[in-house]
Design a protein around this motif. Sequence first.
Motif, PDB file in Angstrom:
ATOM      1  N   LEU A 146     -22.047   5.877  13.123  1.00 48.09           N
ATOM      2  CA  LEU A 146     -21.046   7.477  13.601  1.00 48.09           C
ATOM      3  C   LEU A 146     -20.205   7.624  12.115  1.00 48.09           C
ATOM      4  O   LEU A 146     -20.197   6.697  11.647  1.00 48.09           O
ATOM      5  CB  LEU A 146     -19.643   6.609  14.751  1.00 48.09           C
ATOM      6  N   ALA A 147     -20.174   8.509  11.982  1.00 44.56           N
ATOM      7  CA  ALA A 147     -19.352   9.230  11.066  1.00 44.56           C
ATOM      8  C   ALA A 147     -18.570   9.982  11.415  1.00 44.56           C
ATOM      9  O   ALA A 147     -18.809  10.857  12.051  1.00 44.56           O
ATOM     10  CB  ALA A 147     -20.542  10.140  10.050  1.00 44.56           C
ATOM     11  N   THR A 148     -17.267  11.085  10.012  1.00 41.93           N
ATOM     12  CA  THR A 148     -16.847  11.774  10.176  1.00 41.93           C
ATOM     13  C   THR A 148     -16.956  12.127   9.182  1.00 41.93           C
ATOM     14  O   THR A 148     -16.735  11.505   8.595  1.00 41.93           O
ATOM     15  CB  THR A 148     -15.432  11.323  10.018  1.00 41.93           C
ATOM     16  N   GLU A 149     -16.738  13.844   9.096  1.00 41.00           N
ATOM     17  CA  GLU A 149     -16.494  14.354   7.984  1.00 41.00           C
ATOM     18  C   GLU A 149     -16.082  15.180   8.051  1.00 41.00           C
ATOM     19  O   GLU A 149     -15.605  16.186   8.667  1.00 41.00           O
ATOM     20  CB  GLU A 149     -18.560  14.943   7.525  1.00 41.00           C
ATOM     21  N   PHE A 150     -15.671  15.913   6.895  1.00 39.95           N
ATOM     22  CA  PHE A 150     -14.818  17.020   6.957  1.00 39.95           C
ATOM     23  C   PHE A 150     -15.760  18.399   7.033  1.00 39.95           C
ATOM     24  O   PHE A 150     -16.916  18.110   6.831  1.00 39.95           O
ATOM     25  CB  PHE A 150     -14.666  17.495   5.565  1.00 39.95           C
TER      26      PHE A 150
END
Length: 269
Positions: A146-150
């Motif tokens: 799971l990742a959050t990115e711009f």
Amino acid sequence: MTRLAAAEVAALDPYKFMATIGKRVIHPGGRASTRALLARARITATSQVLDVGCGVATTAVEIGRRFGAPVTAVDIAPLMLERAQANVRAASMTGRVTVHPGDICALPFADDSFDVVIAEAVTMFADRPRAASELARVCAPGGQVLATEFCWRTPPPPEARQVFLGQVCPGMVFDTIDDWVQVYSTAGLTNVQTQTGPFEMMTPRGFLADEGPAHSLAIMTRVAARPANIRKLAWLMPRMAKAVPYLGYVLVACEKPRLLSRDSPKAGS
């Protein structure tokens, strides 16, 4: 903690600067994106969790406290590691959260080591295909990445793109949501799902929501106490303002395929 000279403060990237002034939530979606990420994460008390690019360990501490799971938190930056270790101690979580140096492009762990692998605003600073492949490598079959990115929620004008990627965060690479899906799919991850939201970390509303009134006041007091901090913030905020209307975050949730057993029929047979 280590006190930086004025020239060192001026040279900090925005993430490290936010850490030095005491900000606890330092990723594009703020606490809202972390809540969304943890809502999708299948974490139990027995899960082995890896938090890559842990920053000041806010999410790692929350996972350890909420789920009772052991968390390994890694970051490449000594400044972040120092603050992460201090925050883990302050939260009395040293028995549950361990902090180590680590590079997302060369993680110091064996294949298939973790049930849940998290990376909040990290992959975009690195060689993205290599970083995503490393996240997939250390994830156990059947586990989650799971990742959050711009991302650009709407196409920015050239000036906003240049100011943000060329001055505020030089070296950062990102584009559209579809672009991120491709990065993680190419790493061999499946069931790739996305969720998006606005970039509010540096807006007054987002700042207060992430840090709370009392801690926000403490941060502003810390900024005001050093001319170097005031100069850095005065340089940063007008440039951020040019990009904020177009910026957002994307949460990418995906899985590592389970290994086929020897008795499983092969595709096409």
